[in-house]
Write an enzyme that holds these catalytic residues in place. Structure first.
Site, short mmCIF file in Angstrom:
data_model
loop_
_atom_site.label_atom_id
_atom_site.label_comp_id
_atom_site.label_asym_id
_atom_site.label_seq_id
_atom_site.Cartn_x
_atom_site.Cartn_y
_atom_site.Cartn_z
N GLY A 192 19.45 7.11 38.02
CA GLY A 192 20.05 8.21 38.78
C GLY A 192 19.47 8.33 40.18
O GLY A 192 20.21 8.51 41.16
N ILE A 220 3.64 4.97 32.63
CA ILE A 220 3.11 5.23 33.98
C ILE A 220 1.61 5.00 34.00
O ILE A 220 1.05 4.44 34.96
CB ILE A 220 3.44 6.67 34.42
N GLU A 221 0.93 5.42 32.92
CA GLU A 221 -0.52 5.24 32.86
C GLU A 221 -0.91 3.76 32.82
O GLU A 221 -2.06 3.42 33.09
CB GLU A 221 -1.11 5.93 31.62
N CYS A 262 10.62 16.39 31.00
CA CYS A 262 10.83 17.83 31.16
C CYS A 262 10.39 18.64 29.94
O CYS A 262 10.26 19.86 30.01
CB CYS A 262 12.31 18.11 31.44
N ASP A 320 9.67 2.59 33.77
CA ASP A 320 10.06 3.45 32.64
C ASP A 320 9.71 2.74 31.35
O ASP A 320 9.73 1.51 31.28
CB ASP A 320 11.55 3.78 32.68
#
Length: 385
Positions: free
Chosen positions: A19, A61-62, A83, A38
């Site tokens: 997106g 991400i880590e 979220c 991702d």
């Protein structure tokens, strides 16, 4: 002759189905996504299908080291962290939720980068603005010398008939370089210089759009368990001619209609909880990742047959036999929006497609986790201008 500026180097974190990448393209900003990150395998499958030339790091991400971040030398960071720790209908674990760890990891790395990105755009759910994670974010940005502006915006402000109220943050260095006057308040509309915009109405995030069992002022509850106040609000939304009609986003082939019709069991059990819209409607509630699987609060359904009035169908429906209830409800031909139609409402371009191996349920799920492309594209223009 002046040299042409090099395209901005963009890092897309929590890239999902792309997106942010589509918003970047729509914005018209000269930029290149140098890496997308991702861990979701289905989302990554869809991302690779649509952006085969973009380096996609299938890892947490880590799992991205400080050296790897430095190696990218990115000018822009676009991110939409999980979220669930902040959503108002969840547990609101905030920074104690394991799903917030990756975001906190980013904030820990940011001050230690050899080169700070010039621009940062973050998207999350309404509720993030009251979280401890947001406090850590703002403190980190101030310490790193960024200026920033926060927003709460819905696609309805751009004339799109879908409520998806979301929190956004634009951060920029140097802090005085924004093209519009910034404010310590969270803005609920686009700055005037960025184009037409309307303030977000209370309930435009889809939460209060969900049918309620509360009584109206005179104590009466109308059909479909809607109060007089709710019905009035929906009629006002449908009468707003600055918003497009749902019919402009529909494209289900007639031969595929049957597979999207709500089954009899769902009609009988959940009829009173459905948010029903028609092709002429100028509103729909937020589509979530549970759409098509769960019913209550996951998104609107479409009335395909307009031969009957909703008011007549739901009048005294609870007093009817099961067979009569089903006869009335079936006549409306209520159906789910298709994944393609939801993608349309969320601003994904026509050339965005799904690999054939991705199921309808998976398509609903990844779209429910995504964002509105048009809203983010306008914010990117604001950020970089």
């Amino acid at each position: 002759m002046a040299a042409t500026a090099s395209p901005l180097r963009v890092l897309e974190l929590y890239s999902g189905v792309g997106g942010m990448h589509y918003a970047l393209k729509e914005s018209g900003v000269a930029a290149e996504v140098v890496a997308a990150v991702d861990v979701n395998t289905t989302a990554n499958q869809i991302y690779r299908h649509n952006f085969p030339a973009t380096p996609l790091w299938s890892k947490t991400i880590e799992g991205v080291t400080l050296d790897e971040f430095d190696m990218l030398e990115c000018d822009v960071v676009l991110m939409s962290p999980p979220c669930q720790p902040f959503t108002r209908i969840g547990l609101q674990g905030d920074v104690s939720d394991n799903r917030a760890k990756s975001f906190l990891y980013i904030l820990d790395l940011l001050p230690r980068l050899n080169k700070l990105p010039r621009f940062i755009l973050l998207e999350n759910v309404r509720g993030f603005e009251t979280s401890s994670a947001r406090d850590v974010l703002l403190t980190t940005l101030r310490d790193c010398g960024y200026g920033f502006q926060e927003f709460l915006l819905s696609p309805t402000s751009l004339g799109i008939p879908n409520s998806r109220l979301r929190y956004f943050l634009l951060a920029k260095s140097p802090p005085t370089s924004f093209s519009f006057p910034t404010s310590s308040e969270i803005l609920e509309r686009f700055p005037e210089s960025s184009g037409p915009s309307q303030p977000c109405e209370v309930g435009s995030d889809g939460v209060t759009d969900t049918p309620s069992t509360e009584n109206s002022r005179d104590g009466s509850v109308l059909f479909k368990m809607e109060t007089a106040h709710e019905l009035q609000r929906k009629r006002r939304q449908d009468g707003d001619e600055t918003v497009m009609k749902i019919q402009d986003f529909l494209e289900v082939p007639e031969e595929e209609m049957e597979r999207y019709l709500l089954p009899p069991k769902t009609l009988l059990r959940y009829a009173m909880l459905l948010d029903i819209v028609q092709p002429s409607s100028r509103r729909s509630v937020c589509f979530t990742k549970g759409y098509g699987h769960y019913v209550e609060g996951t998104g609107s359904v479409l009335q395909s047959c307009l031969d009957s009035e909703l008011q007549d169908v739901f009048q005294s429906l609870d007093l009817q036999t099961e067979d009569e209830k089903l006869r009335r409800l079936t006549g409306l031909k209520l159906r789910y929006f298709t994944p393609r139609e939801i993608a349309n409402l969320m601003g994904f371009p026509d050339h965005f497609t799904f690999p054939d191996v991705v199921s309808v349920k998976q398509r609903y799920r990844v779209l429910g986790n995504s964002l509105n492309v048009h809203v983010v594209a306008q914010l990117i223009r604001l950020l970089v201008s």
